[in-house]
Design a protein around this motif. Structure first.
Motif, PDB file in Angstrom:
ATOM      1  N   LEU A   1       6.970 -11.995  29.788  1.00  0.00           N
ATOM      2  CA  LEU A   1       5.764 -12.407  30.513  1.00  0.00           C
ATOM      3  C   LEU A   1       5.267 -11.296  31.440  1.00  0.00           C
ATOM      4  CD1 LEU A   1       6.635 -16.123  31.298  1.00  0.00           C
ATOM      5  CD2 LEU A   1       4.896 -15.272  29.708  1.00  0.00           C
ATOM      6  N   SER A   2       6.178 -10.537  32.032  1.00  0.00           N
ATOM      7  CA  SER A   2       5.779  -9.417  32.894  1.00  0.00           C
ATOM      8  C   SER A   2       4.999  -8.371  32.104  1.00  0.00           C
ATOM      9  CB  SER A   2       6.999  -8.756  33.530  1.00  0.00           C
ATOM     10  OG  SER A   2       7.652  -9.640  34.387  1.00  0.00           O
ATOM     11  N   ILE A   3       5.457  -8.093  30.899  1.00  0.00           N
ATOM     12  CA  ILE A   3       4.747  -7.138  30.046  1.00  0.00           C
ATOM     13  C   ILE A   3       3.358  -7.667  29.710  1.00  0.00           C
ATOM     14  CG2 ILE A   3       4.737  -6.088  27.736  1.00  0.00           C
ATOM     15  CD1 ILE A   3       7.844  -5.914  28.032  1.00  0.00           C
ATOM     16  N   LEU A   4       3.263  -8.942  29.390  1.00  0.00           N
ATOM     17  CA  LEU A   4       1.976  -9.561  29.072  1.00  0.00           C
ATOM     18  C   LEU A   4       1.028  -9.524  30.279  1.00  0.00           C
ATOM     19  CD1 LEU A   4       0.322 -11.126  26.958  1.00  0.00           C
ATOM     20  CD2 LEU A   4       1.315 -13.220  27.887  1.00  0.00           C
ATOM     21  N   VAL A   5       1.521  -9.880  31.449  1.00  0.00           N
ATOM     22  CA  VAL A   5       0.695  -9.850  32.664  1.00  0.00           C
ATOM     23  C   VAL A   5       0.273  -8.421  32.973  1.00  0.00           C
ATOM     24  CG1 VAL A   5       0.747 -10.200  35.176  1.00  0.00           C
ATOM     25  CG2 VAL A   5       1.600 -11.991  33.655  1.00  0.00           C
ATOM     26  N   SER A   6       1.203  -7.485  32.856  1.00  0.00           N
ATOM     27  CA  SER A   6       0.903  -6.080  33.140  1.00  0.00           C
ATOM     28  C   SER A   6      -0.184  -5.545  32.206  1.00  0.00           C
ATOM     29  CB  SER A   6       2.174  -5.250  33.001  1.00  0.00           C
ATOM     30  OG  SER A   6       1.893  -3.898  33.219  1.00  0.00           O
ATOM     31  N   ILE A   7      -0.057  -5.817  30.915  1.00  0.00           N
ATOM     32  CA  ILE A   7      -1.064  -5.362  29.949  1.00  0.00           C
ATOM     33  C   ILE A   7      -2.416  -6.001  30.255  1.00  0.00           C
ATOM     34  CG2 ILE A   7      -1.765  -5.490  27.519  1.00  0.00           C
ATOM     35  CD1 ILE A   7       1.255  -5.142  26.823  1.00  0.00           C
TER      36      ILE A   7
ATOM     37  N   ILE B   1      21.327 -14.428  43.645  1.00  0.00           N
ATOM     38  CA  ILE B   1      20.259 -13.559  43.165  1.00  0.00           C
ATOM     39  C   ILE B   1      19.955 -13.902  41.713  1.00  0.00           C
ATOM     40  CG2 ILE B   1      19.624 -11.166  42.706  1.00  0.00           C
ATOM     41  CD1 ILE B   1      21.562 -10.397  44.968  1.00  0.00           C
ATOM     42  N   PRO B   2      18.690 -14.274  41.397  1.00  0.00           N
ATOM     43  CA  PRO B   2      18.355 -14.507  39.995  1.00  0.00           C
ATOM     44  C   PRO B   2      18.551 -13.212  39.236  1.00  0.00           C
ATOM     45  CG  PRO B   2      16.607 -15.277  41.444  1.00  0.00           C
ATOM     46  CD  PRO B   2      17.599 -14.503  42.290  1.00  0.00           C
ATOM     47  N   PRO B   3      18.856 -13.229  38.023  1.00  0.00           N
ATOM     48  CA  PRO B   3      18.961 -14.303  37.050  1.00  0.00           C
ATOM     49  C   PRO B   3      20.395 -14.802  36.876  1.00  0.00           C
ATOM     50  CG  PRO B   3      18.935 -12.250  35.930  1.00  0.00           C
ATOM     51  CD  PRO B   3      18.906 -11.935  37.405  1.00  0.00           C
ATOM     52  N   PHE B   4      21.083 -15.061  37.964  1.00  0.00           N
ATOM     53  CA  PHE B   4      22.437 -15.580  37.895  1.00  0.00           C
ATOM     54  C   PHE B   4      22.411 -17.094  38.045  1.00  0.00           C
ATOM     55  CE2 PHE B   4      22.769 -11.245  39.349  1.00  0.00           C
ATOM     56  CZ  PHE B   4      23.789 -10.751  38.559  1.00  0.00           C
TER      57      PHE B   4
ATOM     58  N   GLY C   1       5.535 -15.223  42.039  1.00  0.00           N
ATOM     59  CA  GLY C   1       5.924 -16.459  42.724  1.00  0.00           C
ATOM     60  C   GLY C   1       6.343 -17.534  41.746  1.00  0.00           C
ATOM     61  N   TRP C   2       5.604 -17.645  40.656  1.00  0.00           N
ATOM     62  CA  TRP C   2       5.970 -18.620  39.619  1.00  0.00           C
ATOM     63  C   TRP C   2       7.330 -18.265  39.023  1.00  0.00           C
ATOM     64  CZ3 TRP C   2       6.968 -17.304  34.595  1.00  0.00           C
ATOM     65  CH2 TRP C   2       7.287 -18.371  33.750  1.00  0.00           C
ATOM     66  N   ALA C   3       7.550 -16.983  38.742  1.00  0.00           N
ATOM     67  CA  ALA C   3       8.830 -16.556  38.164  1.00  0.00           C
ATOM     68  C   ALA C   3       9.974 -16.867  39.123  1.00  0.00           C
ATOM     69  CB  ALA C   3       8.800 -15.060  37.838  1.00  0.00           C
ATOM     70  N   LYS C   4       9.755 -16.653  40.406  1.00  0.00           N
ATOM     71  CA  LYS C   4      10.784 -16.966  41.410  1.00  0.00           C
ATOM     72  C   LYS C   4      11.046 -18.464  41.446  1.00  0.00           C
ATOM     73  CE  LYS C   4      13.102 -16.519  45.412  1.00  0.00           C
ATOM     74  NZ  LYS C   4      13.977 -17.658  45.421  1.00  0.00           N
ATOM     75  N   ALA C   5      10.000 -19.263  41.461  1.00  0.00           N
ATOM     76  CA  ALA C   5      10.175 -20.719  41.507  1.00  0.00           C
ATOM     77  C   ALA C   5      10.872 -21.216  40.242  1.00  0.00           C
ATOM     78  CB  ALA C   5       8.809 -21.408  41.666  1.00  0.00           C
ATOM     79  N   ALA C   6      10.508 -20.665  39.091  1.00  0.00           N
ATOM     80  CA  ALA C   6      11.141 -21.075  37.835  1.00  0.00           C
ATOM     81  C   ALA C   6      12.617 -20.698  37.820  1.00  0.00           C
ATOM     82  CB  ALA C   6      10.417 -20.433  36.650  1.00  0.00           C
ATOM     83  N   SER C   7      12.941 -19.522  38.356  1.00  0.00           N
ATOM     84  CA  SER C   7      14.354 -19.124  38.373  1.00  0.00           C
ATOM     85  C   SER C   7      15.144 -19.964  39.385  1.00  0.00           C
ATOM     86  CB  SER C   7      14.507 -17.635  38.684  1.00  0.00           C
ATOM     87  OG  SER C   7      14.161 -17.346  40.024  1.00  0.00           O
TER      88      SER C   7
ATOM     89  N   LYS D   1      18.392 -15.720  29.011  1.00  0.00           N
ATOM     90  CA  LYS D   1      17.092 -16.318  28.697  1.00  0.00           C
ATOM     91  C   LYS D   1      16.054 -16.080  29.799  1.00  0.00           C
ATOM     92  CE  LYS D   1      14.895 -20.533  27.105  1.00  0.00           C
ATOM     93  NZ  LYS D   1      15.062 -21.931  26.767  1.00  0.00           N
ATOM     94  N   PRO D   2      16.374 -16.309  31.100  1.00  0.00           N
ATOM     95  CA  PRO D   2      15.357 -16.022  32.121  1.00  0.00           C
ATOM     96  C   PRO D   2      14.967 -14.546  32.182  1.00  0.00           C
ATOM     97  CG  PRO D   2      17.166 -17.278  33.087  1.00  0.00           C
ATOM     98  CD  PRO D   2      17.552 -16.937  31.680  1.00  0.00           C
ATOM     99  N   ILE D   3      15.951 -13.668  31.944  1.00  0.00           N
ATOM    100  CA  ILE D   3      15.640 -12.239  31.973  1.00  0.00           C
ATOM    101  C   ILE D   3      14.647 -11.896  30.873  1.00  0.00           C
ATOM    102  CG2 ILE D   3      16.588  -9.924  31.608  1.00  0.00           C
ATOM    103  CD1 ILE D   3      19.197 -10.930  32.834  1.00  0.00           C
ATOM    104  N   LEU D   4      14.899 -12.381  29.675  1.00  0.00           N
ATOM    105  CA  LEU D   4      14.010 -12.087  28.547  1.00  0.00           C
ATOM    106  C   LEU D   4      12.646 -12.739  28.730  1.00  0.00           C
ATOM    107  CD1 LEU D   4      16.573 -12.423  25.611  1.00  0.00           C
ATOM    108  CD2 LEU D   4      15.668 -10.320  26.646  1.00  0.00           C
ATOM    109  N   THR D   5      12.626 -13.968  29.226  1.00  0.00           N
ATOM    110  CA  THR D   5      11.350 -14.671  29.442  1.00  0.00           C
ATOM    111  C   THR D   5      10.494 -13.947  30.457  1.00  0.00           C
ATOM    112  OG1 THR D   5      12.397 -16.784  28.919  1.00  0.00           O
ATOM    113  CG2 THR D   5      10.303 -16.871  30.107  1.00  0.00           C
ATOM    114  N   VAL D   6      11.074 -13.634  31.618  1.00  0.00           N
ATOM    115  CA  VAL D   6      10.302 -12.972  32.666  1.00  0.00           C
ATOM    116  C   VAL D   6       9.916 -11.564  32.242  1.00  0.00           C
ATOM    117  CG1 VAL D   6      10.421 -12.080  35.030  1.00  0.00           C
ATOM    118  CG2 VAL D   6      11.193 -14.400  34.540  1.00  0.00           C
TER     119      VAL D   6
END
Length: 179
Positions: A61-67, A37-40, A167-173, A53-58
């Protein structure tokens, strides 16, 4: 959604139509390919370690996308307005009487559906399509199915954009985990 399932029973709907089918399909068709399970990430001696790092990045970015989506929705609503009957149902569904109602609403409409939907869409569908077609096609196809599943033609484009981001976040993780 209120036509099919009142808010109080939304979690049952999520379990029956998202979580159980997704988990069943994952365990039946891909038992050897169940990823951590990401972010492991893979730690020493078969264990897993938490990666900040992935937790903080996503999260950022989630906050940015949401806004961004929340700023665009009123503009979209100006050109493609949600029918008043649907708007009233949504407002009625979101009304609360107490702090307990607020907490219940967060779990019933936010966290639990997200868990169930992500298990189905990113955990099963996107992973399956990625093995068949690659991420280039898996992400947008999964995003379109994700948008359609919300049964809201007025906000369909926003669900697709959100689905592409998730989907991008999942693929990146997945790439980060496999390294």
């Amino acid at each position: 959604l209120n036509y099919f399932c009142p808010v109080g029973e939304l979690w049952i709907y999520q379990i029956l139509f998202f979580l159980i089918p997704a988990l069943t399909a994952i365990f039946l068709f891909f038992p050897d390919k169940i990823p951590p399970i990401p972010p492991f990430s893979k730690g020493g001696k078969g264990g897993f370690t938490l990666c900040a790092k992935p937790i903080l990045t996503v999260t950022g970015l989630s906050i940015l996308v949401s806004i961004s989506l929340n700023l665009l929705i009123p503009l979209w609503d100006h050109f493609f307005p949600i029918p008043e009957e649907v708007r009233e149902q949504i407002q009625e569904m979101l009304q609360t009487q107490s702090a307990f109602d607020n907490v219940r609403l967060v779990f019933t409409i936010g966290l639990f559906p997200a868990l169930c939907e992500e298990t189905l869409f990113r955990g099963f569908l996107q992973n399956n399509l990625k093995h068949q077609w690659g991420s280039r096609w898996a992400i947008p196809v999964t995003a379109i199915v994700f948008g359609l599943s919300h049964l809201n033609p007025w906000l369909f484009p926003f669900y697709v954009v959100l689905g592409i981001f998730l989907g991008w976040a999942k693929a990146a993780s997945d790439k980060k985990i496999s390294k």
